[in-house]
Design an enzyme around this catalytic site. Structure first.
Site, PDB file in Angstrom:
ATOM      1  N   LYS C 196       0.846  -1.182   0.000  1.00 31.31           N
ATOM      2  CA  LYS C 196       0.000   0.000   0.000  1.00 31.31           C
ATOM      3  C   LYS C 196       0.890   1.243   0.000  1.00 31.31           C
ATOM      4  O   LYS C 196       1.584   1.503   0.978  1.00 31.31           O
ATOM      5  CB  LYS C 196      -0.919   0.039   1.230  1.00 31.31           C
ATOM      6  CG  LYS C 196      -1.924   1.191   1.105  1.00 31.31           C
ATOM      7  CD  LYS C 196      -2.582   1.549   2.409  1.00 31.31           C
ATOM      8  CE  LYS C 196      -1.940   2.737   3.111  1.00 31.31           C
ATOM      9  NZ  LYS C 196      -1.982   3.991   2.348  1.00 31.31           N
ATOM     10  N   GLU C 270      10.113   0.753  10.468  1.00 32.12           N
ATOM     11  CA  GLU C 270      11.112   1.772  10.235  1.00 32.12           C
ATOM     12  C   GLU C 270      10.383   3.092  10.460  1.00 32.12           C
ATOM     13  O   GLU C 270       9.576   3.512   9.628  1.00 32.12           O
ATOM     14  CB  GLU C 270      11.663   1.624   8.825  1.00 32.12           C
ATOM     15  CG  GLU C 270      13.074   2.150   8.684  1.00 32.12           C
ATOM     16  CD  GLU C 270      13.087   3.611   8.300  1.00 32.12           C
ATOM     17  OE1 GLU C 270      12.990   3.897   7.093  1.00 32.12           O
ATOM     18  OE2 GLU C 270      13.163   4.464   9.214  1.00 32.12           O
ATOM     19  N   CYS C 304      13.294  10.399   7.439  1.00 33.08           N
ATOM     20  CA  CYS C 304      13.241   9.875   8.806  1.00 33.08           C
ATOM     21  C   CYS C 304      14.590  10.012   9.498  1.00 33.08           C
ATOM     22  O   CYS C 304      14.657  10.255  10.699  1.00 33.08           O
ATOM     23  CB  CYS C 304      12.812   8.407   8.790  1.00 33.08           C
ATOM     24  SG  CYS C 304      13.607   7.467   7.495  1.00 33.08           S
ATOM     25  N   GLU C 401       9.868  15.168  16.191  1.00 30.18           N
ATOM     26  CA  GLU C 401      10.225  15.101  14.775  1.00 30.18           C
ATOM     27  C   GLU C 401       9.373  16.096  14.003  1.00 30.18           C
ATOM     28  O   GLU C 401       8.155  16.047  14.046  1.00 30.18           O
ATOM     29  CB  GLU C 401       9.995  13.693  14.238  1.00 30.18           C
ATOM     30  CG  GLU C 401      10.504  13.525  12.819  1.00 30.18           C
ATOM     31  CD  GLU C 401      10.279  12.112  12.294  1.00 30.18           C
ATOM     32  OE1 GLU C 401       9.234  11.521  12.624  1.00 30.18           O
ATOM     33  OE2 GLU C 401      11.138  11.605  11.558  1.00 30.18           O
TER      34      GLU C 401
END
Lengths: 312, 265, 491
Positions: C196, C270, C304, C401
């Site tokens: 997906k 991850e 990331c 983040e």
């Protein structure tokens, strides 16, 4: 954490400013950054601007044992009017010749805006007694050179006699009188970018008006990464003291595409103020015709033939 | 149509990316064709070409070497007919091509399987890396005509070596057809060199050559002892096939370098 | 010595040198008006009968309509994958390898088209999709193709076997590249997949379906189901999956981990990061500045492992920040399809809001904000490269983040302090260390609690190099020999 002192403590910049931190240069990152700048895609009016500027920045060069007055007269004429059929094409910045041909160049160029640059100091090797090298400089200046391209003593540099290299630059600068001094580092012989940075700062400390990559007699000559390295040294000096030192990339720059890449490196490292022949030069010969060809192609939209431009 | 005279191929040596005749001008009639009979000077030239090519090939990224060898498989695939005619047939050709693909996939994995990070007893970072030995001489086995050569050539190439191969006495055509596939792939000039002629004449030259780093004697049949003695003169690595296909076949053409560096503030 | 008269030259420097637009040709890619789901080797209409628009974030123009896969659609995809698994897992490994080599080749052949599609759909500069995303994606397939028939050498003494059907969910920051990181090792190990793509970046995944057609990937081996978070949730809840591989936010990662509790489904995650980029005073200074800039402004900071915290040794703080600000001013923000663009569009208005909110918090908490003068386009979603100085560890901009082009600068005095501050986070994905002293790089690498340590470089990726996090940045590794393990079971 203190730095290892790799430059003689007595070195000072002209005007008494403090030399910037020597530091080191990471080769992988430097080359990657130069590679990124080489990818700039310069088109249309920005390309025409760059091509025109590059012409105005050329030191049109002939440095052969076989050079004659006839050759230098032809070259000087080309320097003043690169494209006789197109008066909108500007003159180049200078011609660059051996001392024995300076007088010929001066006569041909009199009245024009083109400078006469002469190599000196036992170019290209620099392997001669200092008195001989200084006499070489004085002779060139007397014959009418208003720019001197000297070579540093690489033998002294590579064997650690940095003070001697510095002293020679100071002596040559004095012998130049009013003539501008370009100091050739011969980067292709120095081995690392760390050494190039060190040599740049020594040359600047000694009084260089310009620092220059190469004699053109050794490969590799000018490259984008080594030029970037030297521009970063120039930038650090300017940041510390306001002193303006110019840059000359010489040898191996043959195509307009390459010239534009150098201009991008210059533009994005030092900014718009450095986009002038007073602060940047190309040491080249065949580059000129490729610039003319590309300029005509930009203006007409048609790919050209090299036969359309004179070989002098 | 039956009246048409085919244009027959001239079978020459493959050295430095080009197809020269033997400097001696000699030929042999083998498999119905005149085939160049390489001399000791041709062998010498091939070693020079190989040495010149080592820096570039070993300095390329492993990924690049893998891609280039994969492309060799591509050019072999389109030459299947020519290769089949010069060997035992299409089945052998398919095996040889699949072998090239198999070895191509090892290029960027060798360091992970052959190398290591070593837990030394002290504040040091320590790692072992495989590196190519340099110029490798390969004596092609007689059978199978194509796959025999491929099975020794490709493991030497993967790790970054350049090769001078002596084609089989009885099946030189397969070797030259393979060389044509090499020449039209992206394998740089000089990385692969192929000499046709008499093994008995050429093998001792390469076995004794001081600028050859390793010699593969799998195809050497009777003369092996004599060749191994010659090889001792510069401590050549003497290699012989142990398995049909394995990363350890690659390893036999590799050196191992171990590096130490302190870990400290 | 005669007086030398220097000829007068009119050589004043220009006021500016503006680069003319240098657009990559958009016509190389053409999108369907509407895409179905890619199931069992065919494009099929969704049983949900629902579609949504995917938009170019740089212009806000709609690019195509894609399907919103519902629960039934997802179930069909998993069935197709299960079906295909029976033959795919039994196929000769050397033949599986060749399928993957073909995919790598087709990606190389169609690289420009896919790069343009990626920049249009996601907003990243064409320079990056062309020079980083596409080459790495092809390289990933090339690398893992080579492992397909060599698994016994990767795990000596063990008998590796495929898991079965892998459910894979990828994010919007590197859509095609993340797809390659997921599909290549999965297929190499003999699994089949249902993938997906992210809601805002489905197009390169759908084009990848066409790559599969050209490479003759057997039907059902790769299935693509598009949709939003709900589709992802259906996928994870499917009974007949053997594995879930997720790259995305830590928050969603935790939700998936909770969902899979007690089930026999292998999981790799991850997730997010707040990497420290640590600069010592003996670094190669100008190159360190490049590394910092690359670390946080590459891909608009939508990375990331972005170096979003600059930890600079206090002794060079001022000089470094000066150089950094000057360098930031040469960053070109604008049209992703312009070859000279360095920083592209923010991926969505939602992400832009999140970035803005956090930047606002930075100002309110007392950090000092700097943005170079930047002409941002009228339409689309944009954020100027930003740096905060005088940041404290406790500021939100130092802890959370941001996932945008925003750098927070903090200082340290000694290596021990740098390690302490770098590790003082729930994340642990990556870190950078800049010093010319080799032993110190290794000493820092030894102590940094992060899955990737970059010494004198940043944001370097390679299919052979294992990538993944410590702590709440996730678990499992992608890339390298270690990247095979998550897709295998061992008898």
């Amino acid at each position: 954490m203190s730095q290892t002192v790799a430059l003689p403590r007595s070195l000072e910049l002209p005007g008494g400013g403090r030399l910037p931190r020597l530091g080191s240069v990471d080769a992988v990152a430097l080359e990657a950054r130069a590679g990124e700048l080489a990818k700039r895609s310069i088109k249309r009016e920005s390309k025409i601007f760059a091509l025109d500027l590059a012409i105005r920045m050329i030191d049109l060069t002939t440095l052969e044992g076989a050079d004659t007055p006839g050759k230098v007269r032809a070259l000087s004429t080309k320097a003043m009017h690169p494209d006789p059929g197109d008066p909108s094409i500007p003159s180049v910045a200078a011609v660059c010749v051996y001392p024995s041909l300076v007088a010929v160049a001066r006569r041909t160029l009199s009245g024009s805006t083109v400078h006469v640059a002469s190599v000196a100091t036992a170019f290209p090797s620099g392997q001669a007694p200092l008195e001989v090298k200084l006499a070489d400089v004085r002779a060139a200046v007397k014959a009418g050179a208003d720019e001197i391209d000297m070579v540093i003593d690489r033998g002294a540099f590579l064997s650690g006699r940095i003070g001697q290299v510095y002293d020679e630059v100071v002596a040559v600068k004095e012998a130049c009188g009013d003539a501008h001094l370009k100091v050739i580092l011969e980067t292709g012989e120095l081995g690392t970018y760390d050494a190039v940075r060190r040599a740049s700062l020594v040359a600047i400390a000694g009084g260089a008006d310009f620092i220059k990559t190469s004699t053109g007699k050794v490969s590799p000559a000018a490259t984008l990464p080594v030029t970037l390295c030297m521009l970063e040294a120039i930038r650090d000096v300017h940041d510390e003291t306001g002193l303006v030192v110019g840059m000359k990339s010489a040898g191996g720059i043959r195509t307009a595409k390459q010239a534009i890449q150098y201009l991008c490196v210059l533009h994005e490292t030092l900014g718009v103020d450095w986009l002038t022949p007073d602060r940047f030069r190309f040491g080249a010969s065949s580059l000129l015709n490729d610039l003319l060809l590309q300029l005509r192609k930009q203006r007409t939209g048609i790919y050209r033939s090299p036969d359309e431009f004179t070989l002098d | 149509m039956t009246d048409r005279l085919p244009v027959r191929k001239t079978y020459k040596l493959f050295v430095g990316g080009a197809f020269p005749r033997s400097e001696s001008g000699r030929t042999l009639e083998v498999e119905g064709h005149n085939v160049a009979r390489a001399s000791r000077k041709d062998a010498r030239d091939a070693v020079v070409a190989a040495r010149k090519a080592v820096a570039g090939w070993s300095g390329a990224t492993a990924y690049n070497r893998g891609q280039v060898l994969y492309r060799l498989a591509e050019t072999m695939e389109t030459r299947t007919d020519a290769l089949a005619a010069a060997s035992s047939g299409r089945r052998e050709v398919a095996r040889a091509i699949d072998r090239v693909v198999w070895y191509a996939g090892w290029a960027d994995k060798l360091a992970q399987v052959l190398g290591s990070s070593n837990p030394v007893a002290g504040p040091y970072f320590n790692f072992t890396l495989p590196e190519p030995t340099g110029v490798v001489a390969v004596i092609a086995p007689d059978e199978p005509p194509l796959d025999g050569l491929v099975s020794r050539l490709v493991p030497a190439l993967v790790g970054g070596n350049a090769v001078v191969a002596i084609a089989s006495d009885s099946h030189p055509l397969a070797a030259i057809e393979l060389a044509e596939a090499v020449a039209t792939s992206d394998v740089p000039a000089g990385v692969v060199n192929v000499l046709t002629g008499l093994r008995s004449e050429l093998a001792p030259v390469l076995a004794g050559h001081m600028d050859v780093n390793a010699i593969d004697v799998t195809g050497a049949d009777g003369d092996r002892a004599a060749l191994e003695e010659l090889a001792a003169e510069n401590v050549k690595r003497v290699v012989r096939a142990k398995e049909d296909q394995s990363p350890w076949e690659i390893a036999s053409f590799m050196e191992l370098k171990t590096v130490w560096h302190p870990i400290g503030r | 010595m005669g007086a030398v008269e220097r000829p007068r030259t009119e050589v004043a420097a220009p006021a500016s040198w503006d680069y003319a637009p240098a657009p990559e040709a958009r016509e190389i890619v053409s999108f369907e008006r509407r895409y179905g789901l890619f199931i069992g080797g065919k494009q099929v209409s969704p049983k949900s009968r629902t579609w949504f628009s995917t938009i170019s974030p740089s212009t806000e123009e709609p690019l195509a309509e894609v399907a919103q896969a519902g629960q039934k659609d997802v179930a069909l995809a998993v069935d197709a994958a299960r079906d295909a698994f029976r033959t795919w897992s039994r196929r000769k490994p050397a033949e599986r390898a060749k399928v993957l080599f073909r995919i790598a080749r087709v990606l190389q052949e169609r690289a420009r088209e896919l790069a343009v599609a990626e920049s249009l759909d996601g907003g990243k500069p064409i320079k990056e999709s062309r020079d980083v995303d596409l080459p790495l994606a092809a390289a990933h397939f090339f690398y893992y193709a080579g492992w397909a028939d060599k698994l016994e050498y990767a795990f000596p003494g063990r008998s590796p076997k495929p898991l079965g059907v892998a459910a894979q969910i990828v994010p919007w920051n590197f859509p095609l590249l993340m797809l390659s990181w997921k599909i290549a090792p999965a297929l190499a190990c003999g699994n089949t997949v249902v993938l997906k793509p992210a809601e805002t970046t489905p197009l390169t995944a759908l084009l990848f379906a066409d790559v599969c057609r050209q490479a003759e990937v057997p039907p059902g081996v790769v299935n693509i189901v598009t949709g939003d978070g709900a589709t992802g949730a259906y996928l994870v809840r499917e009974k007949d999956i053997d594995k879930v591989a997720f790259t995305g936010s830590t928050e969603v990662g935790k939700a998936i981990q909770r969902e899979l509790a007690g089930r026999d489904v292998s999981l790799t995650l991850e997730l997010g990061g707040k990497a420290a980029n640590i600069v010592f005073d003996d670094c190669a200074l100008d190159q360190a500045v490049e590394g910092i800039v690359n670390g946080i402004y590459f891909n608009q900071g939508h990375v990331c492992c972005a170096g979003s915290r600059l930890l600079v040794q206090e002794s060079i703080h001022d000089q470094l920040v000066r150089k950094l600000k000057r360098r930031m001013a040469t960053l070109r923000v604008g049209d992703p399809l312009d070859k000279n663009t360095d920083v592209g569009a923010i991926n969505s208005s939602a992400q832009l809001e999140r970035i803005s909110e956090l930047v606002q918090s930075g100002v309110e908490e007392g950090a000092e904000l700097y943005q170079p003068p930047c002409r941002l386009p009228e339409k689309g979603w944009w954020f100027a490269p930003t740096v905060f100085t005088n940041v404290a560890q406790s500021h939100r901009i130092a802890r959370e983040e941001i996932f945008g082009p925003v750098l927070s600068v903090l200082t340290f005095r000694t290596p021990d302090e740098a390690v302490e501050k770098a590790n003082n986070t729930m994340y642990g994905l990556s870190a950078g260390v800049w010093t010319e002293k080799g032993s110190r790089i290794l000493w820092m690498a030894d102590r940094l609690r992060s899955g990737v340590v970059w010494g004198n470089t940043f944001n370097r990726f390679d299919p052979s190099s294992p990538f993944g996090g410590y702590k709440e940045s996730g678990f499992g590794r992608e890339g390298g020999r270690h990247g095979l393990e998550p897709y295998l079971r061992f008898e």
